[in-house]
Design a protein around this motif. Structure first.
Motif, short mmCIF file in Angstrom:
data_model
loop_
_atom_site.label_atom_id
_atom_site.label_comp_id
_atom_site.label_asym_id
_atom_site.label_seq_id
_atom_site.Cartn_x
_atom_site.Cartn_y
_atom_site.Cartn_z
N MET A 275 0.66 -1.26 0.40
CA MET A 275 -0.16 0.31 0.52
C MET A 275 0.94 0.99 -0.19
O MET A 275 0.60 2.18 -1.03
CB MET A 275 -1.17 0.40 1.61
CG MET A 275 -2.05 -1.03 1.21
SD MET A 275 -3.01 -1.33 2.45
CE MET A 275 -3.70 0.48 2.57
N LEU A 276 1.89 1.40 0.66
CA LEU A 276 2.95 2.63 0.75
C LEU A 276 3.22 2.38 -0.86
O LEU A 276 4.12 3.78 -0.93
CB LEU A 276 4.14 1.88 2.06
CG LEU A 276 3.85 2.10 3.31
CD1 LEU A 276 4.82 2.39 4.11
CD2 LEU A 276 4.09 4.13 3.03
N ALA A 277 4.27 1.53 -1.29
CA ALA A 277 4.52 1.32 -2.29
C ALA A 277 3.72 1.89 -3.64
O ALA A 277 4.26 2.50 -5.05
CB ALA A 277 5.42 0.12 -3.00
N GLU A 278 2.61 1.33 -3.47
CA GLU A 278 1.56 1.31 -4.64
C GLU A 278 0.88 3.02 -4.42
O GLU A 278 1.54 3.92 -5.59
CB GLU A 278 -0.47 0.81 -4.59
CG GLU A 278 -1.26 1.15 -5.25
CD GLU A 278 -1.97 3.13 -4.61
OE1 GLU A 278 -2.03 3.92 -6.10
OE2 GLU A 278 -1.56 2.96 -3.44
N ALA A 279 0.97 4.05 -3.31
CA ALA A 279 0.94 5.27 -2.93
C ALA A 279 1.94 5.89 -3.89
O ALA A 279 2.05 7.05 -4.41
CB ALA A 279 0.65 5.90 -2.13
N GLY A 280 3.46 5.66 -3.24
CA GLY A 280 4.62 6.55 -3.96
C GLY A 280 4.63 6.32 -5.08
O GLY A 280 5.22 7.17 -5.68
N LEU A 281 4.01 4.93 -5.82
CA LEU A 281 4.46 5.53 -7.44
C LEU A 281 3.21 6.09 -8.26
O LEU A 281 3.25 6.92 -9.34
CB LEU A 281 3.84 3.64 -7.99
CG LEU A 281 4.72 2.81 -7.34
CD1 LEU A 281 4.43 0.94 -7.97
CD2 LEU A 281 5.87 2.84 -8.77
N SER A 282 1.99 5.95 -7.22
CA SER A 282 0.88 7.06 -7.42
C SER A 282 1.06 8.66 -8.18
O SER A 282 1.38 9.59 -8.80
CB SER A 282 -0.34 6.84 -7.28
OG SER A 282 -0.60 5.83 -7.39
N PHE A 283 2.21 8.31 -6.77
CA PHE A 283 2.55 10.10 -6.21
C PHE A 283 3.79 10.12 -7.21
O PHE A 283 3.63 11.60 -8.17
CB PHE A 283 2.80 10.23 -4.89
CG PHE A 283 4.33 11.35 -4.51
CD1 PHE A 283 3.13 12.63 -4.81
CD2 PHE A 283 5.45 11.68 -4.78
CE1 PHE A 283 4.23 14.04 -4.44
CE2 PHE A 283 6.42 13.12 -4.42
CZ PHE A 283 5.16 13.61 -4.09
N LEU A 284 4.66 9.51 -7.91
CA LEU A 284 6.05 9.60 -8.83
C LEU A 284 5.02 10.31 -10.34
O LEU A 284 5.66 10.24 -11.46
CB LEU A 284 6.26 8.45 -9.15
CG LEU A 284 7.87 8.90 -7.44
CD1 LEU A 284 8.35 7.41 -7.19
CD2 LEU A 284 8.27 9.62 -7.84
N GLY A 285 3.30 9.53 -9.97
CA GLY A 285 3.52 9.15 -11.93
C GLY A 285 3.46 8.29 -12.66
O GLY A 285 2.66 8.45 -13.70
N VAL A 286 4.04 7.08 -12.00
CA VAL A 286 4.25 5.99 -12.12
C VAL A 286 3.49 4.71 -11.83
O VAL A 286 3.73 3.51 -12.13
CB VAL A 286 6.00 5.40 -12.69
CG1 VAL A 286 6.80 6.61 -13.64
CG2 VAL A 286 5.86 5.23 -11.10
N GLY A 287 2.57 5.00 -11.47
CA GLY A 287 1.47 4.23 -11.20
C GLY A 287 0.45 3.66 -11.41
O GLY A 287 -0.40 3.99 -13.25
N VAL A 288 -0.83 3.92 -11.30
CA VAL A 288 -2.64 3.58 -11.25
C VAL A 288 -2.66 4.68 -12.08
O VAL A 288 -1.90 5.91 -12.12
CB VAL A 288 -3.30 3.12 -10.48
CG1 VAL A 288 -2.54 1.67 -10.08
CG2 VAL A 288 -3.39 3.77 -9.71
N ASP A 289 -3.42 4.14 -12.91
CA ASP A 289 -3.85 5.62 -14.08
C ASP A 289 -4.51 7.03 -13.00
O ASP A 289 -4.77 6.91 -11.83
CB ASP A 289 -5.04 5.24 -15.06
CG ASP A 289 -5.82 6.40 -15.50
OD1 ASP A 289 -4.99 7.97 -15.99
OD2 ASP A 289 -6.89 6.26 -16.13
N PRO A 290 -4.05 7.96 -13.80
CA PRO A 290 -4.16 9.42 -12.08
C PRO A 290 -5.62 9.51 -12.18
O PRO A 290 -6.19 10.10 -11.59
CB PRO A 290 -3.27 10.07 -12.62
CG PRO A 290 -2.62 9.73 -13.82
CD PRO A 290 -2.93 8.23 -14.02
N ALA A 291 -6.69 9.08 -13.00
CA ALA A 291 -7.87 9.31 -12.94
C ALA A 291 -8.13 8.33 -12.38
O ALA A 291 -9.94 8.45 -11.51
CB ALA A 291 -8.83 9.15 -14.56
N THR A 292 -7.85 7.33 -11.66
CA THR A 292 -8.49 6.60 -11.09
C THR A 292 -8.08 6.70 -9.36
O THR A 292 -7.00 6.64 -9.26
CB THR A 292 -8.07 4.80 -11.04
OG1 THR A 292 -7.35 4.27 -11.98
CG2 THR A 292 -8.85 3.85 -10.35
N PRO A 293 -9.30 7.04 -8.81
CA PRO A 293 -8.98 7.13 -7.43
C PRO A 293 -8.49 6.23 -6.57
O PRO A 293 -9.23 5.83 -6.43
CB PRO A 293 -10.50 7.78 -7.06
CG PRO A 293 -11.79 7.03 -7.73
CD PRO A 293 -10.47 6.66 -8.51
#
Lengths: 285, 313
Positions: free
Chosen positions: A214-232
């Motif tokens: 969960m921490l890593a997912e948050a980190g990836l999303s923050f960096l803009g390389v995680g899930v699609d930014p439109a997915t909350p």
């Protein structure tokens, strides 16, 4: 077998809840989990409904946790996002455990495979988790499935290492020898006799992986390389809120609290499980 | 002893070769043509053919792998597509902030965590002990970029105690550059102190129960000396290992923290490389970081020999 399980169970739960912090953490986590799973019912508003007038409304009566830059209700988004974040965490915990169990059992059982697999585990663990994850996501592409796949690859070696070490111990125990003497196949021994007896460390470790993922997912999303930014997700909410940090810091405050509370309770539960399942390991770290 | 060293070094070489292989395979996992992926949707088929030839992608995969591994072992990590310069040069140009950020945050983590860890173990079960453990657990549960964003807004933007972001610009002297790293180092230091605190406390607890500590006390040795000389010296070994292991945590943390504070280090570089699909840079960073990790852990193991004369392999 059934009688044995019954007589063991109350003692396990007693041990687990002996520390009040574990009971509290479990309670908090269950509340978060249920609220997020039932987001459709519990959420006060539609998480996607925009309202220009409500733009960046601070927390108050109308919007308990405020409204974001599009005037969407933060609490409702938080609950829906939590469902995605928790699913990713759980998915990674389950898949990395499955991969790790197979690799760990093979390494622990077959001496010929052990050298190669152990070195492979060492090499995989030499990559810092976020770094390996962003490399994998950059190749696979950002989607929920790919983030789960990437993080499962990142965390599987941790399970594999533990399974291998436990297998090496258990395989030498007299009852395994007895099973072999009785003519059980290696596969039966691996799955019924060994795997069943190393469940505790696997469960403990996968609880921690749930938290790390969960921490890593948050980190990836923050960096803009995680899930699609439109997915909350809790991570994308922080990434999105960052632009408005000066006017509306509550936009990143609440998702941050949501992640921290979930991760903290998972870690406390993991510690509690470890101590309850194997009191010999109980070291009040 | 010598055979142990040889065995460890051979093991390390094998792991580094595997690291190279994994870094090679990861880029090949990409569905479709790597050249087309790197070039993006605007490229013509002609561009892709040229890039494939330049990168050697038109040769058999085994030849590609051997060339890649051979070059990497000689210190050639390929050429960055975006910068059109050798990857090693690009990485070296961005290493300074990351190295100092890692060192500063490690120093901060040690300064916070070791004394508290020792004290918590010494006063086991007290409110201080419980407070320290709970705080450490909390620090390990909060996303570091979130801590970074919050502290950045509070301590830099509002109170103005620290520069909010950047690395002081191109003309900044060394001190000015370091001043820009203080707040990011505090953020990373907090995260890492959690792990170090837990380990310091655990290894001190083990040592404080030993017979020789009781002996030292019964001789009437001052408590201060018992704890700091006898106990700490023996607790130092596990602490050294964990410092080696926090390296991975530091790098992961640096990737995110550099992004928060806009520091032009390796972390920022690799995220930009991902967004630009500059695969040689991603590959190069993976290889350098993982090899460093393997090397640092070998060094910490060898440090055992220096710290504890009883350890013999």
């Amino acid at each position: 077998m059934a009688a044995g399980a019954l007589s063991r169970e109350p003692r396990f739960l007693e041990l687990l809840f002996a520390r009040r912090s574990v009971a509290v953490a479990l309670g908090v986590f269950v509340v978060v989990l249920v609220a997020c799973v039932l987001a459709d019912v519990v959420a006060p508003a539609d998480p996607a409904r925009m309202s220009v007038r409500a733009r960046l409304t601070p927390p108050g009566d109308a919007y308990w946790l405020g409204a974001d830059a599009f005037g969407r209700d933060v609490l409702s988004r938080l609950l829906h996002a939590g469902r995605v974040s928790l699913t990713i965490g759980l998915g990674v915990a389950l898949i990395s455990s499955a991969i790790g169990i197979v690799i760990g059992l093979l390494a622990g059982f077959y001496r010929r495979l052990d050298g190669a697999l152990s070195r492979l585990i060492d090499a995989m663990m030499a990559f810092p988790d976020i770094l390996l994850a962003i490399a994998l996501v950059s190749i696979l592409g950002g989607s929920i499935v790919n983030v789960v796949a990437a993080l499962s690859i990142v965390y599987a070696p941790r399970i594999a290492r533990i399974v291998r070490a436990s297998t090496l111990v258990v395989r030498e125990l007299p009852y395994v020898e007895a099973a072999r003497a009785l003519g059980s196949s290696t596969r039966t021994i691996m799955t019924t006799h060994v795997l069943r007896n190393i469940v505790s460390p696997i469960v403990v470790q996968s609880t921690f992986i749930f938290a790390y993922a969960m921490l890593a997912e948050a980190g990836l999303s923050f960096l803009g390389v995680g899930v699609d930014p439109a997915t909350p997700t809790w991570g994308t909410m922080i990434a999105e809120g960052r632009q408005y940090i000066d006017q509306a810091s509550f936009l990143i405050l609440f998702p941050g609290i949501a992640i921290s509370v979930s991760v903290l309770s998972l870690q406390i539960i993991g510690d509690g499980l470890r101590d309850a399942m194997d009191p010999r390991l109980a070291k009040d770290l | 002893m010598t055979s142990y060293l040889v065995r460890r070094i051979v093991g390390m070489v094998v792991v580094i070769l595997l690291v190279l292989t994994i870094a090679f395979v990861i880029v090949r996992l990409a569905p479709g043509d790597p050249a087309a992926l790197m070039l993006g949707p605007e490229a013509t088929p002609q561009d892709a053919v040229e890039l494939r030839a330049r990168l050697g992608l038109d040769r058999p995969i085994l030849v590609q792998y051997l060339t890649f591994a051979g070059n990497a072992l000689r210190g050639d990590l390929g050429t960055s597509i975006f910068f059109n310069r050798p990857v090693t040069e690009v990485l070296a140009g961005r290493a300074e902030p990351t190295i100092f950020l890692a060192l500063m945050s490690l120093a901060i983590a040690l300064v916070i965590a070791t004394p508290i860890g020792i004290w918590a173990a010494y006063r086991r079960g007290s409110w201080l002990d419980q407070g320290a453990i709970s705080t450490a657990m909390l620090a390990a549960s909060v996303p570091s970029f979130w801590t970074g964003l919050m502290l950045q807004r509070w301590l830099a933007t509002e109170l103005g105690w620290f520069p909010a972001a950047g690395y002081g610009g191109p003309d900044a002297d060394f001190l000015e550059r370091m001043r820009h790293l203080i707040l990011p180092a505090i953020v990373l230091g907090i995260v890492n102190s959690a792990l170090i605190l837990r380990f310091t406390r655990a290894s001190m607890l083990d040592i404080l129960g030993e017979d020789y500590i009781r002996t030292a006390r019964s001789k009437g040795m001052p408590e201060r000396r018992v704890v700091l000389r006898h106990a700490l010296k023996n607790a130092a070994i596990p602490i050294i290992t964990i410092v080696g292991l926090t390296f991975a945590l530091l790098v992961s943390g640096a990737v995110v923290t550099e992004r928060v504070f806009n520091i032009p280090g390796l972390g920022n570089l690799v995220v930009s490389a991902v967004l630009r699909r500059d695969y040689p840079v991603i590959q190069g960073t993976l290889i350098v970081v993982a090899s460093l990790y393997v090397l640092i852990n070998l060094l910490t193991d060898l440090l055992y020999l220096v710290v504890d004369k009883r350890v013999r392999y």
